[in-house]
Design a protein around this motif. Structure first.
Motif, mmCIF file in Angstrom:
data_model
loop_
_atom_site.group_PDB
_atom_site.id
_atom_site.type_symbol
_atom_site.label_atom_id
_atom_site.label_comp_id
_atom_site.label_asym_id
_atom_site.label_seq_id
_atom_site.Cartn_x
_atom_site.Cartn_y
_atom_site.Cartn_z
ATOM 1 N N MET A 327 24.784 34.076 31.252
ATOM 2 C CA MET A 327 24.325 34.786 32.444
ATOM 3 C C MET A 327 24.476 36.303 32.307
ATOM 4 N N ALA A 328 25.438 36.754 31.499
ATOM 5 C CA ALA A 328 25.572 38.195 31.249
ATOM 6 C C ALA A 328 24.338 38.711 30.516
ATOM 7 N N ILE A 329 23.884 37.959 29.529
ATOM 8 C CA ILE A 329 22.682 38.350 28.778
ATOM 9 C C ILE A 329 21.470 38.382 29.712
ATOM 10 N N TRP A 330 21.347 37.360 30.562
ATOM 11 C CA TRP A 330 20.218 37.294 31.482
ATOM 12 C C TRP A 330 20.238 38.466 32.473
ATOM 13 N N SER A 367 18.279 47.330 40.640
ATOM 14 C CA SER A 367 18.573 46.930 39.260
ATOM 15 C C SER A 367 20.062 47.020 38.944
ATOM 16 N N PHE A 368 20.782 47.931 39.618
ATOM 17 C CA PHE A 368 22.204 48.113 39.342
ATOM 18 C C PHE A 368 23.045 46.889 39.724
ATOM 19 N N ALA A 369 22.515 46.027 40.589
ATOM 20 C CA ALA A 369 23.298 44.873 41.069
ATOM 21 C C ALA A 369 23.009 43.593 40.307
ATOM 22 N N GLN A 370 22.077 43.618 39.361
ATOM 23 C CA GLN A 370 21.625 42.365 38.746
ATOM 24 C C GLN A 370 22.699 41.682 37.885
ATOM 25 N N LEU A 371 23.376 42.439 37.040
ATOM 26 C CA LEU A 371 24.417 41.839 36.193
ATOM 27 C C LEU A 371 25.554 41.263 37.035
ATOM 28 N N PRO A 372 26.097 41.999 38.022
ATOM 29 C CA PRO A 372 27.141 41.404 38.863
ATOM 30 C C PRO A 372 26.678 40.143 39.599
ATOM 31 N N MET A 373 25.407 40.106 40.016
ATOM 32 C CA MET A 373 24.918 38.935 40.742
ATOM 33 C C MET A 373 24.838 37.699 39.847
ATOM 34 N N THR A 374 24.412 37.878 38.592
ATOM 35 C CA THR A 374 24.359 36.722 37.697
ATOM 36 C C THR A 374 25.759 36.217 37.374
ATOM 37 N N MET A 375 26.712 37.126 37.249
ATOM 38 C CA MET A 375 28.089 36.717 36.975
ATOM 39 C C MET A 375 28.725 36.073 38.209
ATOM 40 N N GLU A 376 28.315 36.528 39.386
ATOM 41 C CA GLU A 376 28.807 35.911 40.625
ATOM 42 C C GLU A 376 28.430 34.425 40.669
ATOM 43 N N ALA A 377 27.222 34.105 40.222
ATOM 44 C CA ALA A 377 26.761 32.718 40.243
ATOM 45 C C ALA A 377 27.669 31.826 39.403
ATOM 46 N N VAL A 378 28.171 32.358 38.287
ATOM 47 C CA VAL A 378 29.074 31.587 37.433
ATOM 48 C C VAL A 378 30.402 31.337 38.141
ATOM 49 N N GLY A 379 31.003 32.399 38.675
ATOM 50 C CA GLY A 379 32.275 32.237 39.374
ATOM 51 C C GLY A 379 32.153 31.355 40.593
ATOM 52 N N ALA A 423 22.500 50.397 50.227
ATOM 53 C CA ALA A 423 23.501 49.532 50.864
ATOM 54 C C ALA A 423 23.370 48.101 50.365
ATOM 55 N N VAL A 424 22.129 47.614 50.232
ATOM 56 C CA VAL A 424 21.896 46.256 49.737
ATOM 57 C C VAL A 424 22.426 46.103 48.313
ATOM 58 N N SER A 425 22.102 47.067 47.449
ATOM 59 C CA SER A 425 22.512 47.004 46.051
ATOM 60 C C SER A 425 24.025 47.130 45.898
ATOM 61 N N ALA A 426 24.626 48.053 46.645
ATOM 62 C CA ALA A 426 26.069 48.296 46.529
ATOM 63 C C ALA A 426 26.886 47.088 46.975
ATOM 64 N N THR A 427 26.481 46.449 48.064
ATOM 65 C CA THR A 427 27.246 45.298 48.550
ATOM 66 C C THR A 427 27.055 44.078 47.645
ATOM 67 N N ALA A 428 25.861 43.930 47.045
ATOM 68 C CA ALA A 428 25.646 42.838 46.091
ATOM 69 C C ALA A 428 26.523 43.031 44.855
ATOM 70 N N LEU A 429 26.600 44.275 44.393
ATOM 71 C CA LEU A 429 27.455 44.603 43.243
ATOM 72 C C LEU A 429 28.922 44.303 43.560
ATOM 73 N N MET A 430 29.344 44.719 44.754
ATOM 74 C CA MET A 430 30.727 44.503 45.175
ATOM 75 C C MET A 430 31.070 43.007 45.239
ATOM 76 N N ARG A 431 30.136 42.209 45.786
ATOM 77 C CA ARG A 431 30.367 40.774 45.918
ATOM 78 C C ARG A 431 30.500 40.100 44.560
ATOM 79 N N GLY A 432 29.625 40.467 43.628
ATOM 80 C CA GLY A 432 29.674 39.860 42.307
ATOM 81 C C GLY A 432 30.970 40.133 41.581
ATOM 82 N N VAL A 433 31.423 41.386 41.617
ATOM 83 C CA VAL A 433 32.686 41.751 40.963
ATOM 84 C C VAL A 433 33.860 41.024 41.618
ATOM 85 N N TRP A 434 33.851 40.940 42.939
ATOM 86 C CA TRP A 434 34.938 40.297 43.688
ATOM 87 C C TRP A 434 35.074 38.820 43.321
ATOM 88 N N VAL A 435 33.958 38.082 43.343
ATOM 89 C CA VAL A 435 34.010 36.644 43.059
ATOM 90 C C VAL A 435 34.508 36.382 41.641
#
Length: 451
Positions: A327-330, A367-379, A423-435
């Motif tokens: 998912m990191a690669i994706w 685009s800045f939130a995409q990597l954290p969102m894919t990693m969130e799905a794993v966690g 705001a949408v991108s920043a909160t998505a990034l925050m959620r992914g890192v948190w999970v």
């Protein structure tokens, strides 16, 4: 010797990567079909105009809201069936699926009534400035509302198939629905000149086709999870309570996520229907990351659920590691696509320099939130597979509460509409890192305790 049907879908044995791909690829394919399904609507409605896209997008928010209620039945089936099959208890797995079906039917009927009878009030929530947008949205809501109970039933059947390791069948059946929608959309929207109403009719016909095929599948198709599936059963209070314990945190997460996204959209609409149209098309392109990652996360629920039921902790850890790498690669690939190529694809749906001037920055900001969102799905998938549904829900709810507040204040600065999207991108990034951090720390704690 050929692999038997039972061993083929047994996720507690065999190569981890091969079994994970067996389940995840069809689920990701199904999610991709859902994205293509939505893009088909957006593409043909884009020929009518940005107001039509905004109308369907607003109505789609309520369909998205319904998914939170749908999750109660679907996750009850995914977790209950997967863990029971992992323990070798097919009878309990069947009971979980049947009781999840009961909840789905009740909730589906509950949700469809407001869409059918109070659609004008629901559409008016967004406070569109453009005349006719809310009216078209209300028509869309009334039509698709009739298919909601069937969609809930389809969700449970999909969850049951996925949990058993057979995600291929739902993928094929959803593919048939996509083909139907691709054929019907231009017919109803343009040829019959029905616009938004035509998109709703095409959508509901495709959903009915998939629903009928799913019901036939659980009863008769080869590779079905149970030899005998019956809707004549007794509701088991303990099973229903357990399903609710698993699913309610996830349902609340999804419902609040959507409702708070609707509040954010209301702020967005203050900049005009074009802003809503931009985010609806842009979010479909962005969904290349979170829909595919979400599909992978659903596969993790099935894989980890079966292995958790079988007590195979080492197999779970190795599965999570492989999933995180994939998912990191994706996530990185989608980030690059949105930054450099997303605007070209966006212009195919909403052409013209004015729309592109909105679409290009939207995609780059997200685009800045995409990597954290894919990693969130794993966690998140790893948590859910073991029945720990509260941690990802807390992280999601907390960050989503922040989103409309941040969007409101940033939109009042010189950033304007861009502030909403930041705001949408920043909160998505925050959620992914948190999970992800929560899962890593939780697993370290379990290891120290010798669990």
């Amino acid at each position: 010797m050929a692999e038997t049907q039972a061993n083929k879908y047994n996720l507690t044995e065999g190569g981890i990567l091969s079994k994970l791909l067996l389940v995840s690829l069809p689920i990701m394919g199904t999610q991709f079909l859902q994205m293509a399904y939505n893009l088909t609507d957006m593409f043909w409605l884009g020929k009518v105009g940005s107001d039509a896209v905004a109308s369907a997008g607003a109505a789609g928010m309520y369909m998205w809201l319904s998914f939170g209620f749908l999750l109660i039945g679907r996750m009850g089936a995914e977790i209950g069936v997967a863990q029971s099959l992992g323990r070798g208890d097919k009878k309990a797995a069947l009971v979980y699926s049947q009781n999840s079906m009961f909840l789905a039917i009740v909730l589906g009927l509950f949700f469809c009534l407001p869409m059918i009878f109070f659609n004008k009030t629901l559409a008016g929530f967004f406070n569109f400035r453009e005349e006719g947008v809310a009216s078209s949205a209300s028509v869309y809501l009334r039509i698709v509302g009739f298919a909601v109970p069937l969609n809930f039933i389809t969700g449970v059947i999909t969850g049951t198939f996925n949990a058993s390791g057979n995600s291929r069948t739902p993928f094929i059946l959803n593919g048939i629905g996509l083909v139907a929608n691709v054929i019907l959309d231009p017919l109803f929207i343009l040829v019959l000149d029905m616009g938004v109403r035509g998109a709703a009719i095409a959508t509901i016909i495709a959903q009915i086709i998939v629903g009928i095929l799913m019901i036939a599948g659980i009863f008769f198709f080869k590779g079905r999870p149970f030899t005998h599936y019956s809707l004549q059963f007794s509701v088991e209070k303990k099973k229903v309570i357990q399903i609710l314990k698993w699913a309610i945190p996830l349902a609340l997460e999804s419902i609040l996520f959507t409702f708070l996204a609707m509040l954010t959209s209301r702020v967005e609409v203050s900049f005009g229907a074009r802003a809503m149209a931009t985010s609806k098309v842009g979010s479909q392109l962005e969904s290349l990351s979170w829909l595919i990652a979400g599909g992978f996360g659903s596969a993790l629920v099935a894989f980890i659920g079966q292995n958790y039921g079988a007590g195979k902790e080492d197999r779970i850890r190795r599965c999570v590691k492989i999933s995180a790498q994939a998912m990191a690669i994706w996530g990185i690939m989608i980030t690059i696509f949105l930054w450099f190529g997303g605007s070209f694809v966006f212009s195919l749906f909403l052409p013209g320099p004015e729309m592109l001037a909105l679409g290009k920055p939207y995609l780059r900001i997200l685009s800045f939130a995409q990597l954290p969102m894919t990693m969130e799905a794993v966690g998140s998938g790893a948590f859910k597979g073991t029945g720990r549904t509260i941690p990802p829900s807390i992280a999601s709810i907390a960050t989503n509460i922040v989103r409309p507040i941040l969007a409101f204040f940033l939109s009042r600065t010189s950033l304007g509409l861009y502030g909403v999207w930041i705001a949408v991108s920043a909160t998505a990034l925050m959620r992914g890192v948190w999970v992800c951090l929560w899962y890593v720390l939780a697993e370290r704690g379990r290891s120290r305790l010798g669990e």
